[in-house]
Motif scaffolding. Structure first.
Motif, PDB file in Angstrom:
ATOM      1  N   ILE A 106       5.040  11.282  12.290  1.00 50.18           N
ATOM      2  CA  ILE A 106       5.243  10.924  10.795  1.00 50.18           C
ATOM      3  C   ILE A 106       4.328   9.560  10.333  1.00 50.18           C
ATOM      4  N   ARG A 107       4.188   8.622  11.455  1.00 56.56           N
ATOM      5  CA  ARG A 107       3.464   7.564  10.888  1.00 56.56           C
ATOM      6  C   ARG A 107       2.103   7.752  10.894  1.00 56.56           C
ATOM      7  N   TYR A 113       0.808  -1.219  -0.114  1.00 57.71           N
ATOM      8  CA  TYR A 113       0.052   0.007   0.231  1.00 57.71           C
ATOM      9  C   TYR A 113       0.858   1.244   0.018  1.00 57.71           C
ATOM     10  N   SER A 114       1.997   1.331   0.711  1.00 58.57           N
ATOM     11  CA  SER A 114       2.952   2.248   0.788  1.00 58.57           C
ATOM     12  C   SER A 114       4.036   2.337  -0.089  1.00 58.57           C
ATOM     13  N   VAL A 115       4.811   3.256  -0.225  1.00 61.62           N
ATOM     14  CA  VAL A 115       6.118   3.206  -1.389  1.00 61.62           C
ATOM     15  C   VAL A 115       7.491   3.556  -0.417  1.00 61.62           C
ATOM     16  N   TRP A 116       7.356   4.830   0.032  1.00 54.54           N
ATOM     17  CA  TRP A 116       8.907   5.282   0.642  1.00 54.54           C
ATOM     18  C   TRP A 116       8.805   4.779   2.235  1.00 54.54           C
ATOM     19  N   ILE A 163       4.360   0.935   6.380  1.00 55.03           N
ATOM     20  CA  ILE A 163       3.095   1.335   6.729  1.00 55.03           C
ATOM     21  C   ILE A 163       2.930   1.276   8.215  1.00 55.03           C
ATOM     22  N   ASP A 164       3.791   0.415   9.103  1.00 59.69           N
ATOM     23  CA  ASP A 164       3.106   0.319  10.490  1.00 59.69           C
ATOM     24  C   ASP A 164       4.511   0.876  11.076  1.00 59.69           C
ATOM     25  N   THR A 165       5.784   0.676  10.693  1.00 63.17           N
ATOM     26  CA  THR A 165       7.085   1.311  11.651  1.00 63.17           C
ATOM     27  C   THR A 165       7.461   2.547  10.779  1.00 63.17           C
ATOM     28  N   VAL A 166       6.823   3.018   9.612  1.00 67.74           N
ATOM     29  CA  VAL A 166       7.374   4.172   9.013  1.00 67.74           C
ATOM     30  C   VAL A 166       8.862   4.335   8.689  1.00 67.74           C
ATOM     31  N   LYS A 167       9.400   3.075   8.891  1.00 67.22           N
ATOM     32  CA  LYS A 167      10.976   2.917   8.519  1.00 67.22           C
ATOM     33  C   LYS A 167      11.203   3.149   6.888  1.00 67.22           C
ATOM     34  N   PRO A 168      11.888   3.929   6.509  1.00 67.74           N
ATOM     35  CA  PRO A 168      12.171   4.372   5.073  1.00 67.74           C
ATOM     36  C   PRO A 168      12.404   2.866   4.512  1.00 67.74           C
ATOM     37  N   THR A 169      12.135   2.670   3.071  1.00 69.16           N
ATOM     38  CA  THR A 169      12.146   1.551   2.345  1.00 69.16           C
ATOM     39  C   THR A 169      13.154   1.764   1.069  1.00 69.16           C
ATOM     40  N   GLU A 217      15.526   8.829   7.510  1.00 71.76           N
ATOM     41  CA  GLU A 217      15.617   8.313   9.129  1.00 71.76           C
ATOM     42  C   GLU A 217      15.958   9.479   9.929  1.00 71.76           C
ATOM     43  N   ALA A 218      16.767  10.409   9.664  1.00 73.28           N
ATOM     44  CA  ALA A 218      17.002  11.768  10.383  1.00 73.28           C
ATOM     45  C   ALA A 218      15.874  12.683  10.682  1.00 73.28           C
ATOM     46  N   ILE A 219      15.244  12.812   9.365  1.00 73.14           N
ATOM     47  CA  ILE A 219      14.010  13.661   9.562  1.00 73.14           C
ATOM     48  C   ILE A 219      13.029  12.976  10.374  1.00 73.14           C
ATOM     49  N   ILE A 220      12.554  11.703  10.261  1.00 75.30           N
ATOM     50  CA  ILE A 220      11.795  10.879  11.109  1.00 75.30           C
ATOM     51  C   ILE A 220      12.013  11.358  12.527  1.00 75.30           C
ATOM     52  N   GLU A 221      13.299  11.129  12.736  1.00 77.21           N
ATOM     53  CA  GLU A 221      13.713  11.186  14.252  1.00 77.21           C
ATOM     54  C   GLU A 221      13.512  12.726  14.926  1.00 77.21           C
TER      55      GLU A 221
END
Length: 577
Positions: free
Chosen positions: A561-562, A305-308, A311-317, A550-554
């Motif tokens: 973000i999630r 469903y998601s790309v970047w 969807i659950d952990t919001v870890k970049p892919t 990852e730095a932006i999410i932190e």
């Protein structure tokens, strides 16, 4: 003033007979109406103080004239007379006008329609004040002055304009509680994720707001939150592929369906388009968008469903196999492009094809002169000009016959003859939404104004000089008229079809639909620069992009973000643990 729902002309009652001789009709209309003008093959007849709308028939547009205290429909003689007058003016469009004549024959049905009680309509919104928020660049106080005065006189509501800079954050007014009439806001589509918490669901139960007319992918994958439509699209551009159809046909080639075929065209340019180049918009402001659009064919699996982000952990892919493949293909192509592409915008690439310097390009059609004015290079600078004797083809961006599935961690090959080509949108464009008061929001005038402006009858009039693009099924036949004169009718239709196919696709992807989208885009652009210059390989580029995300999410907060990401995908936030 009555509101008459009728497709055609309805005139004010006068003592004179409406049984006019056909040859006298046009003269009579020009004499008796207080203002008549002809523009863009459109006959405008605007009596002072009369409510107007627009109906499109064939290549001609007829303005609806809605009457004062009484109304009558035109007779068959008058209909024939109008047709005769137009035929005299545009005799070379007889076949198209014949369609208009058929509309005239149906006007008698308008007489049977009853007009709603205007007094009741006024009572419904009397005393309500609307704030209309819009980017200053649209200059709405000028373009909509007369139209909004007419609407206000019908509804009894008053209106106040609030303008904001297009590239600024969501205006502070949008965050305050709405007044009695609510707020109508026009905003850049790439700000939807930031603005969405303030937006109210649109009244899709209103019969005049046909949400099903919006292209399915655009409606469900971009504009919906928790199964509720929260914004109405005015333009939602997607990137397309331009190619020199005349040269490709002479070489017995065809439009590229996959990125492999696209690469073959780039590699063989000297054979089928000697002396010409291929270009892509890889300037700093658009580099990330171009890469994202290219990579979707490999990393957007229908089961994911998601790309970047997960969807659950919001870890970049960004280090998964699909993105690595996209980076490898991009590196292969970009190494063959002129060095100047590092400064090009979509407008630059489009202009290089029109000027005969490029045979293959990625870009999109300007929704207004604004896109062309943003051209950054000397070669692609405005005004756009097209050399004579060339023929263009326009198609969707290429796709792939295999796609990586993050769930199974395997590549899936598509059935023979199938191409996976999900499109990217939301990087540009315009949308409208409403912010309704907490009390009686369903009866707020802002929702009525949005429905009125986006209706079939008024859309062309309201947005004639404003950015717009095909976003609805009902716009396919008229959208080719919206694009610049540089394209032929066939080319404009090809572009419209490519956009429509992309926006219908249930695999359509909105670019970075979450808080901090601009920061993520800039981080991706910076990570891609060494790859473009040949100073980094795909693995190094993916790792740099992953680390930046990852730095932006932190910094912004994982939970924020999630939840924003899930909302941007149309889902409810994750339950708190």
């Amino acid at each position: 003033m009555e509101v008459v729902k009728c497709s055609g002309f309805v005139t004010r009652r006068t003592p004179e007979s409406h049984e006019l001789a056909p040859l006298d009709v046009m003269t009579n209309m020009m004499t008796n109406m207080e203002k008549t003008r002809f523009q863009n093959q459109t006959l405008h007849i605007i009596p002072h103080g009369v409510r107007t709308g627009i109906v499109k028939t064939g290549i001609l547009k007829f303005r609806i004239v809605q009457t004062g205290t009484a109304h009558v429909g035109i007779s068959q003689t008058l209909a024939n007379g109008i047709l005769a007058g137009i035929l005299a003016l545009r005799g070379d469009f007889i076949r198209s006008i014949a369609v208009s004549a058929m509309l005239m024959l149906l006007l008698a049905g308008c007489l049977a329609e009853s007009a709603p009680d205007q007094k009741a309509l006024k009572q419904g919104f009397s005393g309500q004040e609307i704030e209309l928020l819009a980017p200053k660049s649209l200059n709405l106080p000028t373009f909509w002055e007369v139209l909004l005065q007419e609407w206000s006189s019908q509804t009894g509501a008053s209106l106040k304009f609030v303008e904001f800079a297009e590239n600024s954050a969501v205006p502070a007014q949008a965050e305050r509680e709405a007044g009695s009439g609510g707020r109508l806001i026009l905003f850049p589509l790439n700000q939807l994720s930031e603005l969405e918490p303030q937006l109210s669901p649109l009244p899709i139960s209103d019969p005049q707001l046909d949400s099903r007319d919006i292209f399915k992918g655009l409606r469900e994958r971009v504009l919906t939150r928790d199964r509720q439509l929260v914004a109405f699209p005015l333009s939602a551009p997607v990137l397309v592929c331009y190619y020199r159809q005349d040269l490709l046909r002479a070489a017995r080639g065809k439009a590229p369906e996959t990125w492999d075929e696209y690469q073959e065209l780039v590699d063989s340019l000297e054979k089928w388009a000697p002396g010409l180049v291929a270009v892509e918009p890889l300037g700093a402001e658009f580099r990330a968008t171009t890469f994202f659009a290219r990579s979707l064919a490999y990393c957007k699996h229908p089961e994911n469903y998601s790309v970047w982000f997960d969807i659950d952990t919001v870890k970049p892919t960004l280090t998964t196999a699909g993105f690595i493949e996209g980076l490898e293909r991009a590196q292969q192509t970009w190494a063959k492009l002129p060095a100047a592409v590092a400064t090009y915008s979509p407008a630059d690439c489009r202009q290089l094809v029109l000027s005969g310097k490029a045979a293959l390009a990625i870009g999109w059609e300007p929704q207004s002169a604004d896109l062309v004015s943003r051209s950054t290079s000397n070669e692609g600078s405005p005004p756009p000009q097209r050399i004579e004797g060339i023929q263009l083809g326009i198609c969707r961006l290429p796709g792939s016959r295999r796609v990586f599935n993050r769930n199974s961690k395997k590549w899936d090959t598509l059935p023979a003859g199938t191409v996976h080509s999900p499109a990217l949108c939301g990087f540009s464009g315009m949308a409208a939404g409403v912010i309704l008061p907490l009390q009686n929001g369903g009866d707020a005038a802002a929702a009525n104004l949005l429905i009125s402006l986006t209706s079939t009858a008024l859309f062309d009039e309201a947005f004639s000089a404003l950015p717009k693009g095909p976003c609805r099924e009902s716009q396919i036949s008229i959208a080719p008229n919206w694009f610049g004169p540089e394209l032929s009718t066939e080319e404009s239709s090809q572009y419209t079809d490519a956009v429509a196919q992309s926006l219908r696709d249930p695999q359509l992807v909105a670019q970075l639909p979450l808080l901090g989208a601009e920061e993520f885009r800039q981080a991706a652009s910076m990570a891609l620069e060494p790859l473009l210059k040949g100073e980094a390989d795909p693995q190094q580029t993916a790792a740099a992009m992953q680390k930046s995300f990852e730095a932006i999410i932190e910094r912004l907060g994982t939970d924020a973000i999630r939840d924003s990401h899930r909302r941007g995908l149309g889902l409810a936030p994750s339950p708190k643990k």
